[in-house]
Design a protein around this motif. Structure first.
Motif, PDB file in Angstrom:
ATOM      1  N   PRO A   3       0.839  -1.196   0.000  1.00 46.67           N
ATOM      2  CA  PRO A   3       0.000   0.000   0.000  1.00 46.67           C
ATOM      3  C   PRO A   3       0.876   1.248   0.000  1.00 46.67           C
ATOM      4  CG  PRO A   3      -0.016  -1.080   2.152  1.00 46.67           C
ATOM      5  CD  PRO A   3       0.739  -1.967   1.220  1.00 46.67           C
ATOM      6  N   PRO A   4       0.357   2.352  -0.558  1.00 49.23           N
ATOM      7  CA  PRO A   4       1.176   3.571  -0.602  1.00 49.23           C
ATOM      8  C   PRO A   4       1.467   4.089   0.796  1.00 49.23           C
ATOM      9  CG  PRO A   4      -1.076   4.002  -1.348  1.00 49.23           C
ATOM     10  CD  PRO A   4      -0.967   2.531  -1.116  1.00 49.23           C
ATOM     11  N   THR A   5       2.686   4.515   1.011  1.00 52.06           N
ATOM     12  CA  THR A   5       3.055   5.107   2.293  1.00 52.06           C
ATOM     13  C   THR A   5       3.760   6.421   2.022  1.00 52.06           C
ATOM     14  OG1 THR A   5       5.203   4.055   2.365  1.00 52.06           O
ATOM     15  CG2 THR A   5       3.382   2.871   3.430  1.00 52.06           C
ATOM     16  N   LEU A   6       3.978   7.146   3.083  1.00 51.75           N
ATOM     17  CA  LEU A   6       4.537   8.473   2.987  1.00 51.75           C
ATOM     18  C   LEU A   6       5.589   8.577   4.073  1.00 51.75           C
ATOM     19  CD1 LEU A   6       3.811  11.269   1.730  1.00 51.75           C
ATOM     20  CD2 LEU A   6       2.347  11.589   3.697  1.00 51.75           C
ATOM     21  N   ARG A   7       6.792   9.007   3.740  1.00 50.44           N
ATOM     22  CA  ARG A   7       7.831   9.184   4.747  1.00 50.44           C
ATOM     23  C   ARG A   7       7.742  10.620   5.239  1.00 50.44           C
ATOM     24  NH1 ARG A   7      12.804   6.734   6.009  1.00 50.44           N
ATOM     25  NH2 ARG A   7      14.373   8.294   6.513  1.00 50.44           N
ATOM     26  N   ALA A   8       7.483  10.813   6.505  1.00 48.52           N
ATOM     27  CA  ALA A   8       7.149  12.162   6.955  1.00 48.52           C
ATOM     28  C   ALA A   8       7.652  12.430   8.366  1.00 48.52           C
ATOM     29  CB  ALA A   8       5.640  12.353   6.912  1.00 48.52           C
ATOM     30  N   PHE A   9       7.701  13.722   8.688  1.00 53.75           N
ATOM     31  CA  PHE A   9       8.040  14.121  10.054  1.00 53.75           C
ATOM     32  C   PHE A   9       7.326  15.422  10.378  1.00 53.75           C
ATOM     33  CE2 PHE A   9      11.296  15.599   7.136  1.00 53.75           C
ATOM     34  CZ  PHE A   9      11.570  16.892   7.527  1.00 53.75           C
ATOM     35  N   VAL A  10       7.200  15.712  11.662  1.00 55.06           N
ATOM     36  CA  VAL A  10       6.550  16.932  12.131  1.00 55.06           C
ATOM     37  C   VAL A  10       7.651  17.879  12.600  1.00 55.06           C
ATOM     38  CG1 VAL A  10       4.928  17.925  13.786  1.00 55.06           C
ATOM     39  CG2 VAL A  10       4.512  15.635  12.822  1.00 55.06           C
ATOM     40  N   ALA A  11       7.572  19.133  12.173  1.00 53.01           N
ATOM     41  CA  ALA A  11       8.691  20.048  12.421  1.00 53.01           C
ATOM     42  C   ALA A  11       8.224  21.482  12.574  1.00 53.01           C
ATOM     43  CB  ALA A  11       9.684  19.962  11.264  1.00 53.01           C
ATOM     44  N   LEU A  12       9.134  22.289  13.115  1.00 52.96           N
ATOM     45  CA  LEU A  12       8.993  23.744  13.108  1.00 52.96           C
ATOM     46  C   LEU A  12      10.019  24.282  12.120  1.00 52.96           C
ATOM     47  CD1 LEU A  12       8.911  24.362  16.971  1.00 52.96           C
ATOM     48  CD2 LEU A  12       6.959  24.087  15.415  1.00 52.96           C
ATOM     49  N   ALA A  13       9.736  25.438  11.536  1.00 49.13           N
ATOM     50  CA  ALA A  13      10.694  26.058  10.621  1.00 49.13           C
ATOM     51  C   ALA A  13      10.917  27.499  11.058  1.00 49.13           C
ATOM     52  CB  ALA A  13      10.175  26.010   9.193  1.00 49.13           C
ATOM     53  N   PRO A  14      12.159  27.940  11.138  1.00 51.69           N
ATOM     54  CA  PRO A  14      12.399  29.344  11.475  1.00 51.69           C
ATOM     55  C   PRO A  14      11.881  30.235  10.340  1.00 51.69           C
ATOM     56  CG  PRO A  14      14.442  28.062  11.566  1.00 51.69           C
ATOM     57  CD  PRO A  14      13.405  27.202  10.916  1.00 51.69           C
ATOM     58  N   PRO A  15      11.487  31.467  10.654  1.00 49.74           N
ATOM     59  CA  PRO A  15      11.077  32.381   9.587  1.00 49.74           C
ATOM     60  C   PRO A  15      12.280  32.757   8.718  1.00 49.74           C
ATOM     61  CG  PRO A  15      11.127  33.528  11.692  1.00 49.74           C
ATOM     62  CD  PRO A  15      11.390  32.078  11.977  1.00 49.74           C
ATOM     63  N   ASP A  16      11.996  33.304   7.531  1.00 47.05           N
ATOM     64  CA  ASP A  16      13.060  33.609   6.568  1.00 47.05           C
ATOM     65  C   ASP A  16      14.154  34.502   7.152  1.00 47.05           C
ATOM     66  OD1 ASP A  16      11.922  32.066   4.656  1.00 47.05           O
ATOM     67  OD2 ASP A  16      10.983  33.728   3.565  1.00 47.05           O
ATOM     68  N   GLU A  17      13.761  35.515   7.950  1.00 44.81           N
ATOM     69  CA  GLU A  17      14.785  36.437   8.478  1.00 44.81           C
ATOM     70  C   GLU A  17      15.785  35.683   9.345  1.00 44.81           C
ATOM     71  OE1 GLU A  17      11.181  37.399   9.912  1.00 44.81           O
ATOM     72  OE2 GLU A  17      11.187  37.033   7.748  1.00 44.81           O
ATOM     73  N   ALA A  18      15.290  34.737  10.138  1.00 43.80           N
ATOM     74  CA  ALA A  18      16.191  33.969  11.016  1.00 43.80           C
ATOM     75  C   ALA A  18      17.085  33.057  10.189  1.00 43.80           C
ATOM     76  CB  ALA A  18      15.370  33.148  12.011  1.00 43.80           C
ATOM     77  N   LYS A  19      16.527  32.508   9.110  1.00 40.72           N
ATOM     78  CA  LYS A  19      17.336  31.634   8.253  1.00 40.72           C
ATOM     79  C   LYS A  19      18.393  32.459   7.504  1.00 40.72           C
ATOM     80  CE  LYS A  19      14.044  29.266   6.049  1.00 40.72           C
ATOM     81  NZ  LYS A  19      13.430  28.110   5.350  1.00 40.72           N
TER      82      LYS A  19
END
Ligand code: 2AM
Length: 188
Positions: A3-19
């Motif tokens: 069956p189809p599966t999805l490789r995934a994770f839950v995350a936060l991302a810094p805003p562009d200015e911080a990056k």
């Protein structure tokens, strides 16, 4: 067929200015260590929970549970600061600010994922943002990059969203590519 599966994770991302701020601080390291497999800045994230392969049937309840969690989560005040390496192979930026809040949110996300019956094995949380990985024949780049990061302290930000991110199954010489599958605003 499987069956189809999805490789995934839950995350936060810094805003562009911080990056952008961290990317500027990394310029000398980019120049000095072009052989490192640098992650794309668009892919930078702070993982809260790694889900492994998620069956397609689990995706709708997962979305619903994450949306609900995000709506009840006050925005977290975080910042990028310092850095280090794992085993000389993986270069990461550290995370500062409301780490208690970050650990609580990660524990809650991991609990909701388990409650959905997803088969997942996670690592203990060590909040970080992966920047680069070493090639086998390049043992010095990652430790040098980590040394260059110790003096870095970025400006703090309010975490805007909770993200469900898909990871490409392709493995090879290039860094893994990620794509945002869905994201939900945190409460303000
Ligand atoms: P890393 O950045 O330290 O490699 C996608 O793979 C994301 O999930 C990455 O940020 C990765 O951490 C994280 N992750 C956590 N546990 C993992 C696991 N058991 N296998 C692969 N990635 C994991």
């Amino acid at each position: 067929p499987a069956p189809p599966t999805l490789r995934a994770f839950v995350a936060l991302a810094p805003p562009d200015e911080a990056k952008d701020e961290l990317a500027r601080a990394l310029r000398p390291a980019y120049a000095a260590h072009p052989r490192l497999r640098w992650n794309r800045i668009e892919d930078w994230h702070i993982t809260l929970a790694f889900l492994g392969e998620v069956p397609a049937t689990a995706v709708p309840p997962l979305h619903a549970a994450l949306a609900d969690r995000a709506a009840g989560q006050p925005a977290l005040r975080l910042g990028l600061q310092g850095g280090g390496h794992f085993d000389g192979r993986l270069l990461w930026s550290g995370v500062g600010g409301d780490l208690d809040g970050l650990h609580r949110l990660a524990a809650e996300v991991r609990a909701l994922v388990r409650a959905l019956g997803l088969d997942y094995r996670d690592r203990p949380l060590h909040p970080h943002l992966t920047l680069a990985r070493a090639r086998r024949d390049d043992p010095t780049g990652v430790p040098a990059g980590a040394a260059a990061l110790t003096a870095f302290t970025g400006r703090p930000w309010w975490t805007p969203r909770l993200h469900l991110v898909g990871s490409s199954a392709l493995r090879g010489p290039e860094p893994l590519r990620y794509r945002d599958l869905a994201s939900w605003p945190l409460a303000v």
